[in-house]
Design a protein around this motif. Structure first.
Motif, short mmCIF file in Angstrom:
data_model
loop_
_atom_site.label_atom_id
_atom_site.label_comp_id
_atom_site.label_asym_id
_atom_site.label_seq_id
_atom_site.Cartn_x
_atom_site.Cartn_y
_atom_site.Cartn_z
N HIS A 291 -10.01 -2.74 -5.90
CA HIS A 291 -9.45 -1.42 -6.18
C HIS A 291 -8.43 -1.02 -5.11
CE1 HIS A 291 -12.58 -1.21 -9.16
NE2 HIS A 291 -12.12 -0.06 -9.58
N PHE A 292 -7.24 -0.68 -5.56
CA PHE A 292 -6.15 -0.40 -4.65
C PHE A 292 -5.47 0.91 -5.05
CE2 PHE A 292 -4.46 -2.91 -8.14
CZ PHE A 292 -3.28 -2.26 -8.48
N ARG A 293 -4.80 1.50 -4.08
CA ARG A 293 -3.96 2.67 -4.31
C ARG A 293 -2.51 2.25 -4.24
NH1 ARG A 293 -6.86 7.47 -4.02
NH2 ARG A 293 -8.94 7.27 -3.12
N TYR A 294 -1.67 3.04 -4.88
CA TYR A 294 -0.24 2.76 -4.84
C TYR A 294 0.52 4.07 -4.85
CZ TYR A 294 -0.48 3.70 -9.88
OH TYR A 294 -0.69 4.29 -11.11
N ARG A 295 1.77 4.02 -4.39
CA ARG A 295 2.62 5.20 -4.45
C ARG A 295 3.68 4.97 -5.51
NH1 ARG A 295 5.39 5.15 0.14
NH2 ARG A 295 7.41 4.75 -0.82
N ALA A 296 3.75 5.88 -6.47
CA ALA A 296 4.79 5.85 -7.50
C ALA A 296 5.73 7.01 -7.20
CB ALA A 296 4.18 5.98 -8.89
N ASP A 297 6.94 6.69 -6.72
CA ASP A 297 7.85 7.71 -6.19
C ASP A 297 7.11 8.47 -5.09
OD1 ASP A 297 10.06 7.03 -7.85
OD2 ASP A 297 9.12 8.08 -9.52
N ALA A 298 6.87 9.77 -5.28
CA ALA A 298 6.21 10.56 -4.22
C ALA A 298 4.73 10.77 -4.48
CB ALA A 298 6.91 11.91 -4.09
N VAL A 299 4.17 10.14 -5.51
CA VAL A 299 2.81 10.41 -5.93
C VAL A 299 1.91 9.24 -5.57
CG1 VAL A 299 1.33 11.03 -7.86
CG2 VAL A 299 3.72 11.74 -7.85
N GLY B 11 2.36 -6.25 1.67
CA GLY B 11 2.73 -5.17 0.77
C GLY B 11 3.65 -5.69 -0.30
N MET B 12 3.95 -4.81 -1.25
CA MET B 12 4.84 -5.17 -2.34
C MET B 12 5.48 -3.92 -2.90
SD MET B 12 2.48 -5.91 -5.69
CE MET B 12 3.96 -5.83 -6.71
N SER B 13 6.56 -4.11 -3.65
CA SER B 13 7.23 -2.99 -4.30
C SER B 13 7.73 -3.41 -5.66
CB SER B 13 8.40 -2.48 -3.45
OG SER B 13 9.40 -3.48 -3.32
N VAL B 14 7.85 -2.45 -6.55
CA VAL B 14 8.42 -2.65 -7.89
C VAL B 14 9.41 -1.53 -8.12
CG1 VAL B 14 7.93 -2.98 -10.34
CG2 VAL B 14 6.18 -3.56 -8.64
N THR B 15 10.64 -1.86 -8.50
CA THR B 15 11.67 -0.85 -8.75
C THR B 15 12.38 -1.15 -10.05
OG1 THR B 15 13.30 -2.09 -7.48
CG2 THR B 15 12.06 -0.41 -6.30
N PRO B 16 12.85 -0.13 -10.77
CA PRO B 16 13.68 -0.39 -11.94
C PRO B 16 14.97 -1.07 -11.50
CG PRO B 16 12.94 1.90 -11.88
CD PRO B 16 12.63 1.32 -10.55
N GLY B 17 15.32 -2.17 -12.16
CA GLY B 17 16.54 -2.89 -11.81
C GLY B 17 17.66 -2.58 -12.76
N CYS C 82 -1.44 7.30 -6.23
CA CYS C 82 -2.33 7.16 -7.38
C CYS C 82 -3.42 6.14 -7.07
CB CYS C 82 -1.55 6.69 -8.61
SG CYS C 82 -0.09 7.67 -9.01
N GLY C 83 -4.49 6.18 -7.85
CA GLY C 83 -5.57 5.22 -7.71
C GLY C 83 -6.81 5.88 -7.13
N PRO C 84 -7.79 5.03 -6.78
CA PRO C 84 -7.76 3.57 -6.84
C PRO C 84 -7.92 3.04 -8.26
CG PRO C 84 -9.90 4.32 -6.06
CD PRO C 84 -9.05 5.55 -6.19
N VAL C 85 -7.29 1.89 -8.51
CA VAL C 85 -7.38 1.21 -9.79
C VAL C 85 -7.65 -0.27 -9.54
CG1 VAL C 85 -5.85 2.83 -10.99
CG2 VAL C 85 -4.88 0.83 -9.86
N GLY C 86 -8.20 -0.93 -10.54
CA GLY C 86 -8.44 -2.37 -10.43
C GLY C 86 -7.28 -3.18 -10.98
N THR C 87 -6.53 -2.59 -11.89
CA THR C 87 -5.35 -3.26 -12.44
C THR C 87 -4.39 -2.21 -12.96
OG1 THR C 87 -4.58 -4.93 -14.04
CG2 THR C 87 -6.36 -3.49 -14.74
N ARG C 88 -3.11 -2.52 -12.90
CA ARG C 88 -2.08 -1.61 -13.42
C ARG C 88 -0.90 -2.45 -13.88
NH1 ARG C 88 -2.92 3.98 -13.12
NH2 ARG C 88 -3.88 3.10 -14.98
N PRO D 129 0.83 -1.21 0.00
CA PRO D 129 0.00 0.00 0.00
C PRO D 129 0.86 1.26 0.00
CG PRO D 129 0.13 -0.90 2.22
CD PRO D 129 0.84 -1.88 1.31
N PRO D 130 0.26 2.41 -0.33
CA PRO D 130 1.04 3.65 -0.46
C PRO D 130 1.27 4.33 0.88
CG PRO D 130 -1.22 4.08 -1.04
CD PRO D 130 -1.15 2.61 -0.71
#
Length: 301
Positions: free
Chosen positions: A269-277, A229-235, A279-285, A155-156
């Motif tokens: 529907h979930f929200r997420y944080r992309a860097d400092a922003v 929770g989970m995270s995604v980062t550029p590798g 976003c959401g709620p969305v059902g898929t991303r 979560p964000p």
């Protein structure tokens, strides 16, 4: 929007870089640390063959100044949100591949700048603009054409930024706060001033999430496995690093970590944080890693 054009003095011309600079100074940086802004402008003006300084009053003027840079190398002076705004604008204009950004970090939120390897002192950062080298970096692009330089978090967990009132536009949010909204926020802050401050949620405070996480078409976790929770980062080499923390019962569960080019998250529907922003709620991303998609001037060596 104020604009000032300066040239390096004759005594400095022998060592000045030949490429002209467009220096765009974020208004929050001017308000929070005007002295660092002044130092950065002085160092850049003395070290470059020609420097044009723009002082936009808001996001629209910021975008207009960046879009009219011509052959000048863009230098943004501000915090993480300033860098994110510049990258997002260049991405939308499909000009990231040809345009290397430079940055002098000034302002209340500099965690992303530090993680990218930028010095945060005004003099050192300005010297990096003049003497550094471009490095091509990976980023994530989502299916709404949003970009992520650092981390997607679900979560964000909120990241409070003192002194900044103009968040970077997200794919599901407004481009800037309207004056009436700032007035409402000011009123809310006044009414809530007697309450204890809450700066961040504790991990897991939002409750477990049920998500389907797919990496390159393979399911990592499904809806029947709640996650904390989970995270995604550029590798590296165009791959995204995905870490999922399953909900533990008793002994702590080990995080699941995989790499892949395409990451899709779906569920309620979930929200997420992309860097400092946030976003959401969305059902898929879906996020896709892009190798060497943008350039940043970093210290040489």
């Amino acid at each position: 929007m104020a604009e000032v054009a300066t040239s390096a003095s004759s005594s400095a011309n022998s060592s000045a870089r030949s490429d002209p600079l467009l220096v765009v100074v974020d208004p929050v940086a001017r308000r929070t640390d005007g002295e660092s802004v002044r130092i950065a402008k002085d160092v850049l003006s003395a070290g470059a063959s020609h420097t044009k300084v723009c002082l936009p009053d808001g996001p629209e003027e910021f975008a207009r100044a960046l879009g009219r840079r011509g052959s000048r190398r863009p230098v943004v002076v501000g915090d993480d949100s300033t860098l994110l705004r510049a990258v997002a604008l260049l991405h939308r204009q499909r000009e990231l591949a040809e345009c290397a950004l430079s940055m002098v970090p000034v302002g209340p939120a500099l965690g992303l700048a530090r993680s990218l390897g930028l010095p945060t002192g005004a003099v050192a950062a300005a010297r990096t603009v003049l003497d550094g080298a471009e490095r091509r970096l990976d980023l994530l692009v989502d299916d709404s054409d949003g970009v992520v330089l650092g981390t997607v978090a679900i979560p964000p967990l909120p990241v409070p930024v003192p002194g900044r009132e103009d968040p970077v536009p997200g794919p599901d949010g407004p481009a800037s706060l309207r004056p009436w909204l700032r007035t409402c926020q000011s009123l809310v802050r006044t009414l809530a001033s007697s309450r204890p401050a809450r700066t961040a949620l504790a991990p897991g405070a939002a409750g477990p999430a049920r998500l389907r996480v797919e990496v390159d078409g393979s399911t990592l976790v499904d809806l029947d496995q709640p996650v904390e929770g989970m995270s995604v980062t550029p590798g590296a080499a165009g791959a995204a690093v995905v870490e999922v923390r399953p909900l533990s019962v008793g002994a702590q569960a080990s995080p699941l970590t995989v790499s892949g080019r395409t990451v899709t998250v779906s569920g309620a529907h979930f929200r997420y944080r992309a860097d400092a922003v946030v976003c959401g709620p969305v059902g898929t991303r879906t996020w896709v890693a892009r190798e060497g998609a943008w350039g940043l001037t970093l210290p040489a060596g």
